[in-house]
Design a protein around this motif. Structure first.
Motif, mmCIF file in Angstrom:
data_model
loop_
_atom_site.group_PDB
_atom_site.id
_atom_site.type_symbol
_atom_site.label_atom_id
_atom_site.label_comp_id
_atom_site.label_asym_id
_atom_site.label_seq_id
_atom_site.Cartn_x
_atom_site.Cartn_y
_atom_site.Cartn_z
ATOM 1 N N VAL A 9 0.793 -1.226 0.000
ATOM 2 C CA VAL A 9 0.000 0.000 0.000
ATOM 3 C C VAL A 9 0.824 1.274 0.000
ATOM 4 N N THR A 10 1.900 1.337 0.727
ATOM 5 C CA THR A 10 2.589 2.604 0.914
ATOM 6 C C THR A 10 3.617 2.845 -0.175
ATOM 7 N N VAL A 11 3.686 4.096 -0.622
ATOM 8 C CA VAL A 11 4.621 4.495 -1.655
ATOM 9 C C VAL A 11 5.932 4.952 -1.044
ATOM 10 N N GLU A 12 5.847 5.721 0.052
ATOM 11 C CA GLU A 12 7.044 6.274 0.687
ATOM 12 C C GLU A 12 7.643 5.256 1.662
ATOM 13 N N ARG A 32 -4.159 7.114 9.788
ATOM 14 C CA ARG A 32 -2.905 7.631 9.234
ATOM 15 C C ARG A 32 -3.107 7.979 7.765
ATOM 16 N N GLU A 33 -2.756 9.216 7.382
ATOM 17 C CA GLU A 33 -2.873 9.607 5.984
ATOM 18 C C GLU A 33 -1.580 9.279 5.262
ATOM 19 N N LEU A 34 -1.701 8.489 4.188
ATOM 20 C CA LEU A 34 -0.538 7.994 3.460
ATOM 21 C C LEU A 34 -0.735 8.128 1.961
ATOM 22 N N LEU A 35 0.386 8.220 1.267
ATOM 23 C CA LEU A 35 0.355 8.124 -0.188
ATOM 24 C C LEU A 35 0.407 6.649 -0.526
ATOM 25 N N LEU A 36 -0.636 6.167 -1.205
ATOM 26 C CA LEU A 36 -0.814 4.737 -1.400
ATOM 27 C C LEU A 36 -0.701 4.360 -2.871
ATOM 28 N N ARG A 37 -0.516 3.064 -3.093
ATOM 29 C CA ARG A 37 -0.385 2.535 -4.442
ATOM 30 C C ARG A 37 -1.513 1.546 -4.718
ATOM 31 N N ARG A 38 -2.198 1.763 -5.839
ATOM 32 C CA ARG A 38 -3.247 0.826 -6.232
ATOM 33 C C ARG A 38 -2.618 -0.412 -6.871
ATOM 34 N N ASN A 40 -3.090 -1.436 -9.791
ATOM 35 C CA ASN A 40 -2.707 -1.154 -11.180
ATOM 36 C C ASN A 40 -1.508 -0.214 -11.288
ATOM 37 N N GLY A 41 -0.925 0.125 -10.139
ATOM 38 C CA GLY A 41 0.252 0.992 -10.128
ATOM 39 C C GLY A 41 -0.049 2.451 -9.896
ATOM 40 N N GLY A 42 -1.319 2.861 -9.990
ATOM 41 C CA GLY A 42 -1.680 4.251 -9.741
ATOM 42 C C GLY A 42 -1.521 4.615 -8.267
ATOM 43 N N GLN A 43 -1.410 5.897 -7.998
ATOM 44 C CA GLN A 43 -1.219 6.377 -6.631
ATOM 45 C C GLN A 43 -2.410 7.213 -6.182
ATOM 46 N N PHE A 44 -2.657 7.207 -4.886
ATOM 47 C CA PHE A 44 -3.721 8.029 -4.319
ATOM 48 C C PHE A 44 -3.449 8.221 -2.835
ATOM 49 N N TRP A 45 -4.072 9.261 -2.285
ATOM 50 C CA TRP A 45 -3.973 9.505 -0.847
ATOM 51 C C TRP A 45 -5.116 8.792 -0.145
ATOM 52 N N GLY A 46 -4.786 8.172 0.985
ATOM 53 C CA GLY A 46 -5.805 7.480 1.751
ATOM 54 C C GLY A 46 -5.600 7.666 3.234
ATOM 55 N N ILE A 47 -6.693 7.599 3.979
ATOM 56 C CA ILE A 47 -6.632 7.604 5.444
ATOM 57 C C ILE A 47 -6.929 6.173 5.884
ATOM 58 N N PHE A 48 -5.950 5.574 6.537
ATOM 59 C CA PHE A 48 -6.028 4.153 6.869
ATOM 60 C C PHE A 48 -5.767 3.909 8.349
ATOM 61 N N SER A 49 -6.315 2.812 8.790
ATOM 62 C CA SER A 49 -5.964 2.255 10.092
ATOM 63 C C SER A 49 -5.392 0.864 9.849
ATOM 64 N N GLY A 62 -9.542 1.497 5.257
ATOM 65 C CA GLY A 62 -9.581 2.943 5.115
ATOM 66 C C GLY A 62 -10.306 3.368 3.861
ATOM 67 N N PHE A 63 -10.024 4.590 3.429
ATOM 68 C CA PHE A 63 -10.730 5.125 2.266
ATOM 69 C C PHE A 63 -9.828 6.095 1.514
ATOM 70 N N ASP A 64 -10.190 6.307 0.277
ATOM 71 C CA ASP A 64 -9.472 7.244 -0.590
ATOM 72 C C ASP A 64 -9.763 8.675 -0.113
ATOM 73 N N SER A 65 -8.716 9.391 0.296
ATOM 74 C CA SER A 65 -8.897 10.757 0.816
ATOM 75 C C SER A 65 -8.365 11.816 -0.137
ATOM 76 N N THR A 66 -8.154 11.438 -1.398
ATOM 77 C CA THR A 66 -7.601 12.392 -2.359
ATOM 78 C C THR A 66 -8.479 13.634 -2.481
ATOM 79 N N GLU A 67 -9.784 13.405 -2.639
ATOM 80 C CA GLU A 67 -10.694 14.541 -2.778
ATOM 81 C C GLU A 67 -10.733 15.370 -1.501
ATOM 82 N N LEU A 68 -10.724 14.697 -0.352
ATOM 83 C CA LEU A 68 -10.707 15.402 0.926
ATOM 84 C C LEU A 68 -9.448 16.240 1.059
ATOM 85 N N ARG A 69 -8.320 15.667 0.642
ATOM 86 C CA ARG A 69 -7.048 16.389 0.723
ATOM 87 C C ARG A 69 -7.071 17.619 -0.183
ATOM 88 N N GLU A 70 -7.610 17.462 -1.379
ATOM 89 C CA GLU A 70 -7.709 18.592 -2.304
ATOM 90 C C GLU A 70 -8.636 19.672 -1.753
#
Length: 223
Positions: A9-12, A32-38, A40-49, A62-70
């Protein structure tokens, strides 16, 4: 929520190290908000436990928080813009108030404007002001030595009588006017202040001419 391997899941890499260290200590990591990897290789921000479920496996929900972050970023930008606008309007109010005060000498108004104008911009401590008016010059103290200036001519009754400049010190500006963090607002502030100073001087000149005319008229009556 869904379950995936922590390795997937984590990119960093530092995020992997951080949450694994906490998992070893407590067995869980919450929200925890993290930069995640799908997958298919795509990336997105998510808030996970995370919850440790074995020696090498971790359950992540958790859930995709990209829109929330934006949205948060946009709200922060709007809040900054609003604060800038409030500072600008407060500054312009003081400029108008000072230049409309007929009891203050023009020299005193210019000196006060040196302190007022930086408050309408970001990084006011790094802003310098210079006002040249006829045979007088007023500068911020200390006056920054910089090549980065925004300048506007001051006119009264259509004739040039001086200029006003604002600038950033070299530590902020690095030699280009584009380095102003709010250049358009700074330009508008300089232009509006120049207009108010010009109006003030024109009104004072007119008042002085009227006084002189009245004196001459009084002398004419005596003779």
């Amino acid at each position: 929520g869904f379950g995936i391997s922590a390795r997937s899941v984590t990119v960093e890499p530092r995020d992997v190290i951080a949450f694994r260290a906490q998992l070893r200590r407590t067995g869980t990591v919450s929200n925890r908000e993290l930069l995640l990897r799908r997958r298919n290789g795509g990336q997105f921000w998510g808030i996970f436990s995370f919850m440790a479920i074995g020696a090498d496996e971790t359950l992540a929900c958790g859930f995709d928080s990209t829109e929330l972050r934006e949205t948060r970023a946009e709200l922060s930008r709007q809040a900054l813009d609003l604060a800038d606008r409030i500072n600008e309007l407060s500054c312009l109010y003081m400029v108008a108030r000072l230049t409309n005060d007929s009891q203050r000498a023009v020299e005193d108004v210019c000196r006060e404007l040196l302190d007022v104008l930086p408050q309408g911009l970001r990084a006011p401590r790094r802003v310098s002001v210079r006002i040249a008016l006829r045979d007088r010059e007023f500068k911020s103290d200390p006056h920054a030595e910089t090549n980065v200036w925004l300048t506007h001519e001051i006119t009264a009754d259509g004739k040039p009588i001086g200029e006003i400049e604002i600038g950033l010190d070299d530590g902020e500006a690095a030699g280009q006017s584009e380095s102003f963090p709010d250049k358009e607002r700074a330009l508008a502030l300089v232009e509006t202040t120049a207009m108010h100073i010009g109006r003030m001087v024109a009104e004072r000149d007119l008042a002085e001419r009227l006084v002189q005319a009245q004196k001459l008229e009084s002398l004419g009556r005596l003779t």
